[in-house]
Scaffold this motif. Structure first.
Motif, PDB file in Angstrom:
ATOM      1  N   ALA A  13      25.814 -47.218  22.620  1.00  0.00           N
ATOM      2  CA  ALA A  13      24.938 -46.577  23.602  1.00  0.00           C
ATOM      3  C   ALA A  13      24.730 -45.107  23.263  1.00  0.00           C
ATOM      4  O   ALA A  13      23.614 -44.595  23.367  1.00  0.00           O
ATOM      5  CB  ALA A  13      25.526 -46.713  25.000  1.00  0.00           C
ATOM      6  N   GLU A  14      25.790 -44.430  22.849  1.00  0.00           N
ATOM      7  CA  GLU A  14      25.653 -43.017  22.493  1.00  0.00           C
ATOM      8  C   GLU A  14      24.754 -42.846  21.268  1.00  0.00           C
ATOM      9  O   GLU A  14      23.957 -41.920  21.198  1.00  0.00           O
ATOM     10  CB  GLU A  14      27.027 -42.394  22.232  1.00  0.00           C
ATOM     11  CG  GLU A  14      26.940 -40.899  22.047  1.00  0.00           C
ATOM     12  CD  GLU A  14      28.270 -40.206  22.204  1.00  0.00           C
ATOM     13  OE1 GLU A  14      28.415 -39.136  21.608  1.00  0.00           O
ATOM     14  OE2 GLU A  14      29.138 -40.725  22.919  1.00  0.00           O
ATOM     15  N   VAL A  19      19.461 -41.341  18.921  1.00  0.00           N
ATOM     16  CA  VAL A  19      18.258 -41.756  18.196  1.00  0.00           C
ATOM     17  C   VAL A  19      17.019 -41.525  19.060  1.00  0.00           C
ATOM     18  O   VAL A  19      15.988 -41.042  18.579  1.00  0.00           O
ATOM     19  CB  VAL A  19      18.369 -43.235  17.751  1.00  0.00           C
ATOM     20  CG1 VAL A  19      17.033 -43.773  17.274  1.00  0.00           C
ATOM     21  CG2 VAL A  19      19.418 -43.378  16.655  1.00  0.00           C
ATOM     22  N   ALA A  20      17.121 -41.850  20.342  1.00  0.00           N
ATOM     23  CA  ALA A  20      15.992 -41.632  21.250  1.00  0.00           C
ATOM     24  C   ALA A  20      15.663 -40.145  21.354  1.00  0.00           C
ATOM     25  O   ALA A  20      14.485 -39.760  21.367  1.00  0.00           O
ATOM     26  CB  ALA A  20      16.313 -42.201  22.633  1.00  0.00           C
ATOM     27  N   ARG A  25      12.012 -35.766  20.092  1.00  0.00           N
ATOM     28  CA  ARG A  25      11.794 -34.413  19.563  1.00  0.00           C
ATOM     29  C   ARG A  25      10.805 -34.437  18.397  1.00  0.00           C
ATOM     30  O   ARG A  25       9.948 -33.562  18.282  1.00  0.00           O
ATOM     31  CB  ARG A  25      13.112 -33.773  19.152  1.00  0.00           C
ATOM     32  CG  ARG A  25      13.974 -33.405  20.340  1.00  0.00           C
ATOM     33  CD  ARG A  25      15.122 -32.493  19.984  1.00  0.00           C
ATOM     34  NE  ARG A  25      16.025 -32.338  21.106  1.00  0.00           N
ATOM     35  CZ  ARG A  25      15.806 -31.541  22.144  1.00  0.00           C
ATOM     36  NH1 ARG A  25      14.714 -30.828  22.200  1.00  0.00           N
ATOM     37  NH2 ARG A  25      16.689 -31.457  23.123  1.00  0.00           N
ATOM     38  N   ALA A  26      10.912 -35.439  17.535  1.00  0.00           N
ATOM     39  CA  ALA A  26       9.968 -35.557  16.417  1.00  0.00           C
ATOM     40  C   ALA A  26       8.556 -35.836  16.934  1.00  0.00           C
ATOM     41  O   ALA A  26       7.577 -35.255  16.444  1.00  0.00           O
ATOM     42  CB  ALA A  26      10.421 -36.656  15.465  1.00  0.00           C
ATOM     43  N   SER A 178      17.787 -34.898  28.172  1.00  0.00           N
ATOM     44  CA  SER A 178      18.626 -33.704  28.083  1.00  0.00           C
ATOM     45  C   SER A 178      19.512 -33.575  29.323  1.00  0.00           C
ATOM     46  O   SER A 178      20.687 -33.207  29.223  1.00  0.00           O
ATOM     47  CB  SER A 178      17.736 -32.474  27.925  1.00  0.00           C
ATOM     48  OG  SER A 178      18.497 -31.316  27.842  1.00  0.00           O
ATOM     49  N   ALA A 179      18.950 -33.884  30.479  1.00  0.00           N
ATOM     50  CA  ALA A 179      19.748 -33.857  31.710  1.00  0.00           C
ATOM     51  C   ALA A 179      20.853 -34.908  31.649  1.00  0.00           C
ATOM     52  O   ALA A 179      21.998 -34.641  32.041  1.00  0.00           O
ATOM     53  CB  ALA A 179      18.849 -34.102  32.919  1.00  0.00           C
ATOM     54  N   PHE A 180      20.533 -36.079  31.142  1.00  0.00           N
ATOM     55  CA  PHE A 180      21.551 -37.120  30.995  1.00  0.00           C
ATOM     56  C   PHE A 180      22.661 -36.658  30.058  1.00  0.00           C
ATOM     57  O   PHE A 180      23.849 -36.827  30.353  1.00  0.00           O
ATOM     58  CB  PHE A 180      20.913 -38.414  30.469  1.00  0.00           C
ATOM     59  CG  PHE A 180      21.919 -39.459  30.101  1.00  0.00           C
ATOM     60  CD1 PHE A 180      22.599 -40.159  31.078  1.00  0.00           C
ATOM     61  CD2 PHE A 180      22.197 -39.729  28.772  1.00  0.00           C
ATOM     62  CE1 PHE A 180      23.542 -41.119  30.741  1.00  0.00           C
ATOM     63  CE2 PHE A 180      23.138 -40.683  28.425  1.00  0.00           C
ATOM     64  CZ  PHE A 180      23.812 -41.379  29.413  1.00  0.00           C
ATOM     65  N   ASN A 181      22.282 -36.054  28.924  1.00  0.00           N
ATOM     66  CA  ASN A 181      23.282 -35.574  27.964  1.00  0.00           C
ATOM     67  C   ASN A 181      24.180 -34.504  28.572  1.00  0.00           C
ATOM     68  O   ASN A 181      25.365 -34.441  28.272  1.00  0.00           O
ATOM     69  CB  ASN A 181      22.610 -35.025  26.704  1.00  0.00           C
ATOM     70  CG  ASN A 181      22.145 -36.119  25.782  1.00  0.00           C
ATOM     71  OD1 ASN A 181      22.665 -37.226  25.802  1.00  0.00           O
ATOM     72  ND2 ASN A 181      21.150 -35.820  24.971  1.00  0.00           N
ATOM     73  N   LEU A 182      23.611 -33.657  29.412  1.00  0.00           N
ATOM     74  CA  LEU A 182      24.412 -32.611  30.043  1.00  0.00           C
ATOM     75  C   LEU A 182      25.329 -33.180  31.114  1.00  0.00           C
ATOM     76  O   LEU A 182      26.539 -32.945  31.097  1.00  0.00           O
ATOM     77  CB  LEU A 182      23.507 -31.543  30.663  1.00  0.00           C
ATOM     78  CG  LEU A 182      24.237 -30.507  31.519  1.00  0.00           C
ATOM     79  CD1 LEU A 182      25.152 -29.646  30.663  1.00  0.00           C
ATOM     80  CD2 LEU A 182      23.251 -29.663  32.283  1.00  0.00           C
ATOM     81  N   PHE A 183      24.783 -33.932  32.026  1.00  0.00           N
ATOM     82  CA  PHE A 183      25.561 -34.343  33.192  1.00  0.00           C
ATOM     83  C   PHE A 183      26.563 -35.445  32.895  1.00  0.00           C
ATOM     84  O   PHE A 183      27.487 -35.658  33.671  1.00  0.00           O
ATOM     85  CB  PHE A 183      24.632 -34.708  34.347  1.00  0.00           C
ATOM     86  CG  PHE A 183      23.880 -33.512  34.851  1.00  0.00           C
ATOM     87  CD1 PHE A 183      24.557 -32.385  35.298  1.00  0.00           C
ATOM     88  CD2 PHE A 183      22.495 -33.478  34.845  1.00  0.00           C
ATOM     89  CE1 PHE A 183      23.877 -31.261  35.741  1.00  0.00           C
ATOM     90  CE2 PHE A 183      21.807 -32.361  35.287  1.00  0.00           C
ATOM     91  CZ  PHE A 183      22.502 -31.258  35.733  1.00  0.00           C
TER      92      PHE A 183
END
Length: 193
Positions: A13-14, A19-20, A25-26, A178-183
């Protein structure tokens, strides 16, 4: 945790989230650069009774704002892609150097991604509004639409605007990711039933 379970859980999942993020970003980098290039190079000259009138994107300040915002989005995304690829992905998870520095970096990326999404959407909304006035005119103010006179200009501006809309949607998705990665850094270590 819910997103990790929905994606298949654990390391897989990580990896999918990373990859997403890189793919978004690309996509944002490419679409932002394309939108900026399409709108910034858009000009058309018409001759009226031996007078030459030139339509350019600089005639509408909303289009100038769109070009600037799209170019910033492309540049920022390129920098983030370089950091992800050269940094080994430590920035994307916020866990690369452990503790407070990873969280601080994740907060910085989150804040920049949010600001980018807001600015790009504001630029797209302003350019859409200006384009509607350019297409239809404003009869109450006796402004005529210019797209009947400058068809090629309006078509290229429309293509650039459509590209910017898709770039704006990619920026919003990236802000969510990005919010998911932070929280997720603040989530509990184990699951409770």
């Amino acid at each position: 945790m819910a997103m990790a379970l929905a994606l298949g859980g654990g390391q897989d999942a990580e990896r999918k989230v990373k990859v997403a993020e890189v793919a978004l970003r690309a996509l944002l980098c490419g679409l932002g650069a394309l939108a900026a290039a399409l709108v910034a190079t858009d000009t058309q000259t018409r001759t009226f009774f031996s007078l030459q009138k030139k339509a350019s994107y600089t005639d509408m300040k909303a289009m100038v704002f769109l070009v600037d915002a799209a170019a910033v989005a492309a540049g920022y995304s390129l920098l983030q892609l370089a950091a992800r690829c050269c940094g080994g992905g430590a920035m994307s998870s916020g866990r690369g150097d452990g503790g407070g520095r990873g969280r601080a970096l994740s907060w910085c990326v989150f804040s920049c991604d949010q600001a980018l999404a807001y600015v790009l959407l504001a630029a797209v909304a302003a350019a859409l509004q200006a384009s509607v006035v350019a297409k239809r005119g404003q009869p109450e103010l006796q402004w005529m639409g210019i797209c009947a006179l400058y068809g090629a200009f309006c078509r290229q501006a429309g293509a650039g605007l459509a590209t910017a809309v898709v770039a704006g949607l990619a920026a919003v998705l990236l802000a969510f990711l990005s919010a998911f990665n932070l929280f997720r850094l603040y989530g509990s270590g184990g699951t409770k039933s």
